[in-house]
Scaffold this motif. Sequence first.
Motif, PDB file in Angstrom:
ATOM      1  N   ARG A 141       0.819  -1.204   0.000  1.00  0.00           N
ATOM      2  CA  ARG A 141       0.000   0.000   0.000  1.00  0.00           C
ATOM      3  C   ARG A 141       0.863   1.269   0.000  1.00  0.00           C
ATOM      4  O   ARG A 141       1.961   1.294   0.553  1.00  0.00           O
ATOM      5  N   TYR A 142       0.315   2.283  -0.626  1.00  0.00           N
ATOM      6  CA  TYR A 142       1.023   3.554  -0.776  1.00  0.00           C
ATOM      7  C   TYR A 142      -0.001   4.678  -0.622  1.00  0.00           C
ATOM      8  O   TYR A 142      -1.062   4.652  -1.242  1.00  0.00           O
ATOM      9  N   VAL A 143       0.330   5.646   0.233  1.00  0.00           N
ATOM     10  CA  VAL A 143      -0.563   6.782   0.474  1.00  0.00           C
ATOM     11  C   VAL A 143       0.097   8.052  -0.038  1.00  0.00           C
ATOM     12  O   VAL A 143       1.211   8.403   0.376  1.00  0.00           O
ATOM     13  N   ASN A 144      -0.596   8.728  -0.919  1.00  0.00           N
ATOM     14  CA  ASN A 144      -0.112   9.930  -1.581  1.00  0.00           C
ATOM     15  C   ASN A 144      -0.906  11.128  -1.061  1.00  0.00           C
ATOM     16  O   ASN A 144      -2.063  11.323  -1.432  1.00  0.00           O
ATOM     17  N   VAL A 145      -0.274  11.931  -0.196  1.00  0.00           N
ATOM     18  CA  VAL A 145      -0.944  13.089   0.390  1.00  0.00           C
ATOM     19  C   VAL A 145      -0.366  14.363  -0.217  1.00  0.00           C
ATOM     20  O   VAL A 145       0.832  14.631  -0.102  1.00  0.00           O
ATOM     21  N   SER A 146      -1.205  15.127  -0.898  1.00  0.00           N
ATOM     22  CA  SER A 146      -0.806  16.416  -1.491  1.00  0.00           C
ATOM     23  C   SER A 146       0.369  16.258  -2.457  1.00  0.00           C
ATOM     24  O   SER A 146       1.227  17.140  -2.565  1.00  0.00           O
ATOM     25  N   GLY A 147       0.414  15.146  -3.173  1.00  0.00           N
ATOM     26  CA  GLY A 147       1.532  14.877  -4.065  1.00  0.00           C
ATOM     27  C   GLY A 147       1.461  15.665  -5.366  1.00  0.00           C
ATOM     28  O   GLY A 147       0.398  15.802  -5.967  1.00  0.00           O
ATOM     29  N   ARG A 148       2.607  16.152  -5.806  1.00  0.00           N
ATOM     30  CA  ARG A 148       2.691  16.902  -7.060  1.00  0.00           C
ATOM     31  C   ARG A 148       2.960  15.943  -8.214  1.00  0.00           C
ATOM     32  O   ARG A 148       3.814  15.057  -8.119  1.00  0.00           O
ATOM     33  N   TYR A 149       2.264  16.150  -9.341  1.00  0.00           N
ATOM     34  CA  TYR A 149       2.567  15.407 -10.556  1.00  0.00           C
ATOM     35  C   TYR A 149       3.243  16.315 -11.589  1.00  0.00           C
ATOM     36  O   TYR A 149       4.289  15.986 -12.123  1.00  0.00           O
ATOM     37  N   ARG A 150       2.641  17.472 -11.841  1.00  0.00           N
ATOM     38  CA  ARG A 150       3.189  18.388 -12.844  1.00  0.00           C
ATOM     39  C   ARG A 150       4.292  19.236 -12.204  1.00  0.00           C
ATOM     40  O   ARG A 150       4.052  20.348 -11.746  1.00  0.00           O
ATOM     41  N   MET A 151       5.489  18.684 -12.209  1.00  0.00           N
ATOM     42  CA  MET A 151       6.603  19.310 -11.517  1.00  0.00           C
ATOM     43  C   MET A 151       6.933  20.688 -12.094  1.00  0.00           C
ATOM     44  O   MET A 151       7.415  21.574 -11.381  1.00  0.00           O
ATOM     45  N   GLU A 152       6.682  20.880 -13.381  1.00  0.00           N
ATOM     46  CA  GLU A 152       6.996  22.157 -14.024  1.00  0.00           C
ATOM     47  C   GLU A 152       6.146  23.311 -13.489  1.00  0.00           C
ATOM     48  O   GLU A 152       6.476  24.493 -13.666  1.00  0.00           O
ATOM     49  N   LYS A 153       5.053  22.985 -12.815  1.00  0.00           N
ATOM     50  CA  LYS A 153       4.201  24.028 -12.247  1.00  0.00           C
ATOM     51  C   LYS A 153       4.921  24.812 -11.146  1.00  0.00           C
ATOM     52  O   LYS A 153       4.426  25.855 -10.703  1.00  0.00           O
TER      53      LYS A 153
END
Length: 305
Positions: A141-153
């Motif tokens: 299991r993996y929990v992603n809290v407030s994770g960024r995907y579009r790093m260029e932002k």
Amino acid sequence: MAPITSQKTTKLQIPHPHEKDCAITGVLEQLAPEQQTQGRRIALILHGSLGHKDYLFQKRLAHRLPLDSFRFDFRGNHETPGPMYFGKFDNDVVDLEVVIEYLTKELGYVIDMLVGHSRGSVVGLLWLCKHRDGASKSVRRYVNVSGRYRMEKIYMQLEKRKEEMERQGYVVTTATVARKPYVGKVYQKDYDEFARVDTSVAWDQFPAHIDVLTLHGLKDDIVPPYDAFIYARIYGARSPGTHVLRYVEEADHNFTGMPEEVVDTVLEWLQQQERKELKTGVWHTGVKDADCAPSRSSPGQISML
């Protein structure tokens, strides 16, 4: 509120083989300290930028998880020495590898779960993809809290301080970390390095068997909430692993003032997994709770659609 499950708290210092005079400082929480750690499952809790192992929801979650856990400070943060970098996510991945090597080889633990906040979530993602054919096979299991995907932002933040960058060649970052003031300089190359982090590896390399929970606040002004939707599209396309997305209407990037929203959601999600009830979709699909109740009009008012 869920009861505290940890029966023993131990601070560990793990020697860093790639950083001179450096030991990664972390906290081990154990449910049954009288039992051997060999073969026991453990959760790792990863903090974000300008954070540390005990801030936000991390410590509360560690105290209430139904399994042993280890939370630590990445290099340059709080009790772990070394330089702090705005970019260089690879350094954080190496730190995570050092921790996992110690926990598995020295203590015999089996890595079961990763919980990451913001930068820590991206680090967890990168590690899981990098080791998909090795150490990450044990992770369920993996929990992603407030994770960024579009790093260029991240350039959007720089745009607001463009004049400062052009005038002096860097921007000054100030924060309070573990109740201590922090002042640092961030250069253009640091932003460029940050923006080049490739999160798209999740599409093809994220392990298919891992169940994922994504939590994101709709008032997050650091990482756009839309990034959580992108992750839902990525993780929701896998099988047999599931993905559950929960948006929290009043939460900001750090879930300020509402850490229990994170803790309670994670605990309930774990219970659903143990009961084999997880299905890919939105949190509490089909459940009509208080948030879904129709608003009541005042006497004499006409409610119009």
